[in-house]
Design a protein around this motif. Structure first.
Motif, PDB file in Angstrom:
ATOM      1  N   MET A  16      -5.387  -4.313  11.138  1.00  0.00           N
ATOM      2  CA  MET A  16      -5.676  -2.945  10.727  1.00  0.00           C
ATOM      3  C   MET A  16      -7.040  -2.489  11.247  1.00  0.00           C
ATOM      4  SD  MET A  16      -4.274  -3.054   6.797  1.00  0.00           S
ATOM      5  CE  MET A  16      -4.736  -1.337   6.501  1.00  0.00           C
TER       6      MET A  16
ATOM      7  N   TYR B  77       2.197  -0.040  10.407  1.00  0.00           N
ATOM      8  CA  TYR B  77       2.240   1.298   9.809  1.00  0.00           C
ATOM      9  C   TYR B  77       2.881   2.331  10.721  1.00  0.00           C
ATOM     10  CZ  TYR B  77      -0.117  -0.539   5.800  1.00  0.00           C
ATOM     11  OH  TYR B  77      -0.401  -1.276   4.672  1.00  0.00           O
ATOM     12  N   ASN B  78       2.911   2.089  12.015  1.00  0.00           N
ATOM     13  CA  ASN B  78       3.706   2.949  12.894  1.00  0.00           C
ATOM     14  C   ASN B  78       5.194   2.727  12.638  1.00  0.00           C
ATOM     15  OD1 ASN B  78       1.581   4.217  14.175  1.00  0.00           O
ATOM     16  ND2 ASN B  78       1.511   2.803  15.905  1.00  0.00           N
TER      17      ASN B  78
ATOM     18  N   TYR C 199       6.424   1.564   9.824  1.00  0.00           N
ATOM     19  CA  TYR C 199       6.648   1.957   8.427  1.00  0.00           C
ATOM     20  C   TYR C 199       6.860   3.465   8.262  1.00  0.00           C
ATOM     21  CZ  TYR C 199       5.508   2.400   3.410  1.00  0.00           C
ATOM     22  OH  TYR C 199       5.523   2.689   2.066  1.00  0.00           O
ATOM     23  N   LYS C 200       6.414   4.255   9.221  1.00  0.00           N
ATOM     24  CA  LYS C 200       6.545   5.709   9.120  1.00  0.00           C
ATOM     25  C   LYS C 200       7.984   6.152   8.887  1.00  0.00           C
ATOM     26  CE  LYS C 200       2.506   7.005  11.885  1.00  0.00           C
ATOM     27  NZ  LYS C 200       2.031   7.571  13.167  1.00  0.00           N
TER      28      LYS C 200
ATOM     29  N   GLU D 274       8.307   5.672   5.006  1.00  0.00           N
ATOM     30  CA  GLU D 274       7.180   5.890   4.103  1.00  0.00           C
ATOM     31  C   GLU D 274       7.443   6.961   3.047  1.00  0.00           C
ATOM     32  OE1 GLU D 274       3.771   7.040   6.330  1.00  0.00           O
ATOM     33  OE2 GLU D 274       4.661   8.887   7.118  1.00  0.00           O
TER      34      GLU D 274
ATOM     35  N   VAL E  98       3.677   0.925  -0.331  1.00  0.00           N
ATOM     36  CA  VAL E  98       3.136  -0.396  -0.028  1.00  0.00           C
ATOM     37  C   VAL E  98       2.439  -0.939  -1.266  1.00  0.00           C
ATOM     38  CG1 VAL E  98       1.534  -1.724   1.401  1.00  0.00           C
ATOM     39  CG2 VAL E  98       2.856   0.133   2.423  1.00  0.00           C
TER      40      VAL E  98
ATOM     41  N   ASP F 291      -0.794  -5.602   1.046  1.00  0.00           N
ATOM     42  CA  ASP F 291      -0.970  -5.850   2.472  1.00  0.00           C
ATOM     43  C   ASP F 291      -2.103  -6.865   2.579  1.00  0.00           C
ATOM     44  OD1 ASP F 291      -1.477  -5.893   5.183  1.00  0.00           O
ATOM     45  OD2 ASP F 291      -1.265  -3.729   5.450  1.00  0.00           O
TER      46      ASP F 291
ATOM     47  N   CYS G 150       6.551  -4.096  -0.025  1.00  0.00           N
ATOM     48  CA  CYS G 150       6.816  -2.681  -0.257  1.00  0.00           C
ATOM     49  C   CYS G 150       7.913  -2.503  -1.307  1.00  0.00           C
ATOM     50  CB  CYS G 150       7.241  -1.978   1.037  1.00  0.00           C
ATOM     51  SG  CYS G 150       6.025  -2.087   2.359  1.00  0.00           S
TER      52      CYS G 150
END
Length: 207
Positions: free
Chosen positions: A146, A173-174, A176-177, A180, A185, A188, A202
């Motif tokens: 991250m 996170y790309n 996960y979009k 979302e 979440v 992490d 999640c």
């Protein structure tokens, strides 16, 4: 990466996979990841990309109803041979398009799979589709740390390493979009290699 190439790659990986990914730091990581896991007896658990079954020992004999899928028949064969006396249902199946009804499972485990499949967005979307409302999914995988960008060396090596069946440049996170709006979440956590490998939990939200 594509399904045909992955099937070929994991045909070669299957006899030696456990030597690399179910020993040493990987085995210790699994112990840490699943140490505090407590699901209700009777919970329906799905393993997406079960591989050789490295995660299964942490779930057996606890009263769970376990289903394990993998696209590689060779990897699945190893898992079946290791757990012949278990009550696990093994199925050869594409994680990007699973043959389960919506909201079928209480808990989903996805270890080292999002970085392997051709389309991780489709895979995580399918995971959430078959997950019950308020159910959780646990991801253990390698992601770009991250708030850090890949180094030049990683950018150069990424397409080469992909040929061996894995992506070292995936951003969780790309991916996960795609879910979302219906998930949150819960955790992490860096697990090993300075955050390259992470545990992410999640929860699927209600309407």
């Amino acid at each position: 990466m594509n399904n045909s190439w992955n099937r070929l790659i994991y045909k070669f990986w299957s006899p030696i996979y456990d030597r690399f990914f179910n020993s040493g730091m990987f085995l210790q990581a699994r112990k840490e990841i699943f140490m505090d896991l407590a699901l209700e007896k009777g919970s329906r658990v799905l393993f997406v990309g079960i591989g050789t079954g490295a995660d299964l020992p942490f779930f057996l004999n606890k009263g769970y109803e376990i289903t394990a899928v993998d696209y590689s028949a060779d990897m699945l064969k190893v898992a079946k041979e290791k757990y012949t006396d278990s009550s696990v249902t093994f199925l050869e199946m594409d994680a990007q398009k699973m043959d389960f009804s919506d909201e079928s499972f209480d808990f989903i485990v996805a270890s080292l799979i999002l970085s392997v499949v051709p389309n991780p967005e489709k895979t995580i979307t399918e995971m959430v589709r078959v997950l019950k409302i308020d159910g959780q999914f646990l991801v253990f995988d390698k992601f770009v740390p991250m708030k850090k960008k890949m180094k030049t060396k990683q950018l150069i090596l990424r397409p080469i390493i992909k040929l061996f069946g894995t992506d070292i440049g995936l951003d969780f996170y790309n991916t996960y979009k795609s879910v979302e709006n219906i998930c949150v979440v819960m955790q992490d956590k860096n697990v090993m290699m300075k955050g390259l490998y992470r545990k992410i939990v999640c929860k699927r939200k209600g309407e």
